[in-house]
Design a protein around this motif. Structure first.
Motif, PDB file in Angstrom:
ATOM      1  N   ARG A  96       0.850  -1.189   0.253  1.00 19.09           N
ATOM      2  CA  ARG A  96       0.384  -0.083   0.194  1.00 19.09           C
ATOM      3  C   ARG A  96       0.819   0.974  -0.163  1.00 19.09           C
ATOM      4  O   ARG A  96       0.792   1.665  -1.036  1.00 19.09           O
ATOM      5  CB  ARG A  96      -0.975  -0.189   0.935  1.00 19.09           C
ATOM      6  CG  ARG A  96      -2.294   0.444   1.493  1.00 19.09           C
ATOM      7  CD  ARG A  96      -3.215   1.250   0.117  1.00 19.09           C
ATOM      8  NE  ARG A  96      -3.107   2.542  -0.592  1.00 19.09           N
ATOM      9  CZ  ARG A  96      -3.171   2.321  -1.572  1.00 19.09           C
ATOM     10  NH1 ARG A  96      -2.767   1.888  -2.776  1.00 19.09           N
ATOM     11  NH2 ARG A  96      -2.897   3.613  -1.938  1.00 19.09           N
ATOM     12  N   LEU A  97       2.043   1.053   1.055  1.00 14.75           N
ATOM     13  CA  LEU A  97       2.649   2.352   1.007  1.00 14.75           C
ATOM     14  C   LEU A  97       4.016   2.856   0.308  1.00 14.75           C
ATOM     15  O   LEU A  97       3.989   3.812   0.052  1.00 14.75           O
ATOM     16  CB  LEU A  97       3.132   2.350   2.122  1.00 14.75           C
ATOM     17  CG  LEU A  97       4.151   3.937   3.018  1.00 14.75           C
ATOM     18  CD1 LEU A  97       2.236   4.594   3.239  1.00 14.75           C
ATOM     19  CD2 LEU A  97       4.295   3.559   4.461  1.00 14.75           C
ATOM     20  N   VAL A  98       4.537   1.359  -0.445  1.00 14.05           N
ATOM     21  CA  VAL A  98       5.387   1.664  -1.297  1.00 14.05           C
ATOM     22  C   VAL A  98       6.097   2.211  -2.692  1.00 14.05           C
ATOM     23  O   VAL A  98       6.158   3.058  -3.104  1.00 14.05           O
ATOM     24  CB  VAL A  98       6.804   0.185  -0.517  1.00 14.05           C
ATOM     25  CG1 VAL A  98       7.975   0.901  -1.740  1.00 14.05           C
ATOM     26  CG2 VAL A  98       6.853   0.244   0.364  1.00 14.05           C
ATOM     27  N   PRO A  99       4.844   1.524  -3.640  1.00  9.61           N
ATOM     28  CA  PRO A  99       5.435   1.604  -4.490  1.00  9.61           C
ATOM     29  C   PRO A  99       5.086   3.000  -4.639  1.00  9.61           C
ATOM     30  O   PRO A  99       5.325   3.162  -6.033  1.00  9.61           O
ATOM     31  CB  PRO A  99       4.882   0.564  -5.669  1.00  9.61           C
ATOM     32  CG  PRO A  99       4.381  -0.673  -4.505  1.00  9.61           C
ATOM     33  CD  PRO A  99       4.499   0.221  -3.144  1.00  9.61           C
ATOM     34  N   GLY A 100       4.074   3.710  -4.760  1.00  7.41           N
ATOM     35  CA  GLY A 100       2.988   4.379  -4.985  1.00  7.41           C
ATOM     36  C   GLY A 100       4.186   5.995  -4.720  1.00  7.41           C
ATOM     37  O   GLY A 100       4.698   6.995  -5.411  1.00  7.41           O
ATOM     38  N   ALA A 101       5.000   5.470  -3.830  1.00  7.20           N
ATOM     39  CA  ALA A 101       5.431   6.635  -2.706  1.00  7.20           C
ATOM     40  C   ALA A 101       6.694   6.803  -4.164  1.00  7.20           C
ATOM     41  O   ALA A 101       7.373   7.588  -4.285  1.00  7.20           O
ATOM     42  CB  ALA A 101       5.228   6.360  -2.151  1.00  7.20           C
ATOM     43  N   TRP A 102       7.270   5.549  -4.190  1.00  2.85           N
ATOM     44  CA  TRP A 102       9.430   5.339  -4.943  1.00  2.85           C
ATOM     45  C   TRP A 102       8.281   5.793  -6.109  1.00  2.85           C
ATOM     46  O   TRP A 102       9.297   6.398  -6.699  1.00  2.85           O
ATOM     47  CB  TRP A 102       8.720   3.924  -5.142  1.00  2.85           C
ATOM     48  CG  TRP A 102       9.454   3.675  -3.650  1.00  2.85           C
ATOM     49  CD1 TRP A 102      10.509   3.911  -2.248  1.00  2.85           C
ATOM     50  CD2 TRP A 102      10.355   2.131  -3.307  1.00  2.85           C
ATOM     51  NE1 TRP A 102      10.586   3.155  -1.643  1.00  2.85           N
ATOM     52  CE2 TRP A 102      10.771   2.145  -2.073  1.00  2.85           C
ATOM     53  CE3 TRP A 102      10.826   0.937  -4.356  1.00  2.85           C
ATOM     54  CZ2 TRP A 102      11.622   0.967  -1.562  1.00  2.85           C
ATOM     55  CZ3 TRP A 102      11.070  -0.114  -3.572  1.00  2.85           C
ATOM     56  CH2 TRP A 102      11.257   0.074  -2.096  1.00  2.85           C
ATOM     57  N   LEU A 103       7.111   5.496  -7.015  1.00  4.08           N
ATOM     58  CA  LEU A 103       7.178   5.816  -8.208  1.00  4.08           C
ATOM     59  C   LEU A 103       7.060   7.830  -8.353  1.00  4.08           C
ATOM     60  O   LEU A 103       8.183   8.318  -9.173  1.00  4.08           O
ATOM     61  CB  LEU A 103       6.160   5.506  -8.665  1.00  4.08           C
ATOM     62  CG  LEU A 103       5.242   5.603 -10.513  1.00  4.08           C
ATOM     63  CD1 LEU A 103       6.356   5.850 -11.033  1.00  4.08           C
ATOM     64  CD2 LEU A 103       4.248   5.477 -10.468  1.00  4.08           C
ATOM     65  N   CYS A 104       6.509   7.766  -7.063  1.00  2.00           N
ATOM     66  CA  CYS A 104       6.885   9.459  -7.143  1.00  2.00           C
ATOM     67  C   CYS A 104       7.820   9.798  -7.448  1.00  2.00           C
ATOM     68  O   CYS A 104       8.419  11.218  -7.066  1.00  2.00           O
ATOM     69  CB  CYS A 104       5.662  10.130  -5.938  1.00  2.00           C
ATOM     70  SG  CYS A 104       5.334  12.179  -5.872  1.00  2.00           S
ATOM     71  N   TYR A 316      -2.925  13.033  -2.835  1.00  2.00           N
ATOM     72  CA  TYR A 316      -1.731  13.439  -2.010  1.00  2.00           C
ATOM     73  C   TYR A 316      -0.821  13.074  -2.303  1.00  2.00           C
ATOM     74  O   TYR A 316       0.204  14.280  -1.760  1.00  2.00           O
ATOM     75  CB  TYR A 316      -1.910  12.760  -0.793  1.00  2.00           C
ATOM     76  CG  TYR A 316      -1.007  12.747   0.762  1.00  2.00           C
ATOM     77  CD1 TYR A 316      -1.900  13.780   1.183  1.00  2.00           C
ATOM     78  CD2 TYR A 316      -0.127  12.120   1.118  1.00  2.00           C
ATOM     79  CE1 TYR A 316      -1.034  14.354   2.139  1.00  2.00           C
ATOM     80  CE2 TYR A 316       0.643  13.183   2.181  1.00  2.00           C
ATOM     81  CZ  TYR A 316      -0.336  14.062   2.900  1.00  2.00           C
ATOM     82  OH  TYR A 316       0.197  14.475   4.138  1.00  2.00           O
ATOM     83  N   LEU A 317       0.468  11.971  -2.762  1.00  2.00           N
ATOM     84  CA  LEU A 317       1.656  12.236  -3.122  1.00  2.00           C
ATOM     85  C   LEU A 317       1.533  13.302  -4.667  1.00  2.00           C
ATOM     86  O   LEU A 317       3.190  14.155  -4.496  1.00  2.00           O
ATOM     87  CB  LEU A 317       1.842  10.792  -3.535  1.00  2.00           C
ATOM     88  CG  LEU A 317       2.264   9.765  -2.481  1.00  2.00           C
ATOM     89  CD1 LEU A 317       2.171   9.006  -3.361  1.00  2.00           C
ATOM     90  CD2 LEU A 317       2.723   9.896  -1.521  1.00  2.00           C
ATOM     91  N   TRP A 318       0.890  12.884  -5.306  1.00  5.02           N
ATOM     92  CA  TRP A 318       1.696  14.255  -6.782  1.00  5.02           C
ATOM     93  C   TRP A 318       1.002  15.280  -6.797  1.00  5.02           C
ATOM     94  O   TRP A 318       1.361  16.264  -7.619  1.00  5.02           O
ATOM     95  CB  TRP A 318       1.102  13.912  -7.609  1.00  5.02           C
ATOM     96  CG  TRP A 318       1.304  12.464  -7.643  1.00  5.02           C
ATOM     97  CD1 TRP A 318       1.046  11.403  -7.301  1.00  5.02           C
ATOM     98  CD2 TRP A 318       2.546  11.698  -9.724  1.00  5.02           C
ATOM     99  NE1 TRP A 318       1.954   9.646  -8.142  1.00  5.02           N
ATOM    100  CE2 TRP A 318       3.006  10.519  -8.729  1.00  5.02           C
ATOM    101  CE3 TRP A 318       3.481  12.823  -9.376  1.00  5.02           C
ATOM    102  CZ2 TRP A 318       4.134   9.635  -9.965  1.00  5.02           C
ATOM    103  CZ3 TRP A 318       4.674  12.004 -10.740  1.00  5.02           C
ATOM    104  CH2 TRP A 318       4.929  10.667 -10.307  1.00  5.02           C
ATOM    105  N   HIS A 319       0.764  16.120  -5.680  1.00 10.28           N
ATOM    106  CA  HIS A 319      -0.175  17.833  -5.692  1.00 10.28           C
ATOM    107  C   HIS A 319       0.754  18.552  -5.932  1.00 10.28           C
ATOM    108  O   HIS A 319       1.012  19.820  -6.029  1.00 10.28           O
ATOM    109  CB  HIS A 319      -1.516  17.694  -4.675  1.00 10.28           C
ATOM    110  CG  HIS A 319      -0.770  18.217  -3.779  1.00 10.28           C
ATOM    111  ND1 HIS A 319      -0.686  16.842  -2.592  1.00 10.28           N
ATOM    112  CD2 HIS A 319      -0.577  19.163  -2.826  1.00 10.28           C
ATOM    113  CE1 HIS A 319      -0.402  17.567  -1.584  1.00 10.28           C
ATOM    114  NE2 HIS A 319      -0.711  18.698  -1.495  1.00 10.28           N
TER     115      HIS A 319
END
Length: 400
Positions: A96-104, A316-319
């Protein structure tokens, strides 16, 4: 007739849809707040005061995390459901936490290097970048507000994920002799007490962003969500109780906003000690009202809100990277908050959609398919394990 009845709850899927909507609205609130901070002049007044208090979406995120993730242990103790499998729990949290954050992060680092400097935000030295990869950026003074500033909250979330199984284990041990809500409240009480003690200690020290951004400082928010999960589980709320809870929730959040906005909170150490505990209590009541309503709240059932809720982590991550990119390209409407918000949304929503459909959801789905079978709950040897339904597993709920 009391509307609080220990009956089977309403559909778990529909309840979670309402909570997803709240998560989406919280992410949108943070986006609007940051856009406003980048567009406003030295304005004041009621509109500015309201926009500033959109910051309370952060405590809402933390209350949601405590509520959603702890509910698996609550169901194990009160319903005899299987205890969450720790391997599955860790796997789900990582997915849940890692893939999206790493991509960002992979995109944000070269973006900021190309832009060189964006209003006080920059790229830390190369030796400090690994802190972002392991969600430890809020533990170092040179990284806590750098690169992608809102990501400091991921440090808090990750720390809570590590601590929760230990706290939940205390509840399971306390419930061995007699499963009860009181046993389930024990971890929330300990977490809130520890967090309050931490903030009392901080109040006597010079301001320290790292210490003020650590899990103990924000523990009461998570504790409020955990308490809501324990107290609300298995109940069905009639319309009068739902309205009463929603009214109380709105009042507490408004009171918290007034307390901080008026300067009253900053006049003494009380503001540093209690922070947004009043709003956290209000959000806890809100979650109980939404999750345990006998009839789901239609306002939170709208498809656009469900869509936004699923993609809230990406929003949240990309704004902030979107704000940086628009400003760097000269496409950010300076001084016009509404126009700037629409511009940022036009960039963020497609990216968040791709992040959800191509990265986050596929990995979460793959994790559930390969999950091991959960263990039976101790203290309930006669209870038949129920393995169907999302509330039975820790990995089913996401914090964002």
């Amino acid at each position: 007739m009391s509307p609080l009845r220990a009956q089977p709850p309403a559909s778990g899927t529909r309840r979670l849809a309402g909570l997803d909507a709240l998560r989406g609205l919280a992410a949108l609130a943070i986006l609007v707040l940051h856009v406003w901070l980048y567009t406003r002049s030295d304005d004041d007044g009621s509109v500015a005061a309201v926009l500033h208090e959109l910051r309370l979406a952060l405590p809402l995120f933390f209350v949601l995390s405590g509520f959603l993730i702890y509910r698996a242990w609550v169901a194990a103790v009160l319903d005899g459901r299987p205890l969450p499998d720790l391997r599955r729990y860790v796997d789900a949290r990582v997915r849940r936490l890692v893939p999206g954050a790493w991509l960002c992060l992979v995109v944000t680092v070269p973006l900021l290097l190309a832009l060189d400097h964006v209003r006080g935000v920059g790229v830390p030295s190369a030796e400090l970048l690994p802190l972002f990869a392991v969600f430890a950026q809020a533990l170092h003074p040179e990284t806590v507000a750098e690169l992608n500033p809102p990501m400091w909250t991921l440090t808090v979330e990750a720390t809570f994920y590590l601590v929760l199984p230990v706290l939940a284990g205390l509840a399971v041990l306390a419930a061995r002799r007699r499963p009860s809500r009181a046993a389930l409240l024990l971890p929330a009480v300990l977490l809130a007490a520890g967090g309050t003690a931490w903030n009392v200690w901080l109040a006597g020290r010079p301001a320290d962003l790292v210490l003020a951004s650590a899990l103990p400082a924000l523990a009461p928010c998570f504790a409020a969500g955990m308490a809501a999960a324990a107290l609300g589980h298995g109940r069905r709320l009639g319309r009068p109780s739902v309205l009463a809870l929603l009214t109380a929730a709105a009042g507490l959040v408004a009171l918290n906003g007034w307390w901080h906005g008026s300067g009253t909170a900053g006049a003494t150490d009380a503001g540093r000690i209690w922070r947004d505990a009043i709003a956290a209590a209000g959000f806890a009541l809100l979650l109980v009202a939404v999750a345990q309503a006998a009839r789901p709240l239609r306002a939170l059932e709208a498809r656009p809100l469900a869509w936004l809720g699923e993609r809230s982590y990406g929003v949240y991550l990309w704004h902030m990277p979107a704000i940086f990119a628009l400003r760097g390209a000269g496409l950010f409407p300076e001084g016009r908050t509404t126009a700037a918000t629409l511009a940022v949304l036009a960039v963020v929503l497609p990216i968040a959609h791709l992040s959800w459909t191509r990265v986050e959801r596929p990995l979460l789905t793959a994790g559930r398919r390969g999950a091991p079978r959960p263990r039976s709950a101790p203290g309930r040897p006669g209870a038949a394990p129920r393995t169907s339904g999302r509330p039975a597993t820790a990995g089913a709920s996401v914090s964002r």
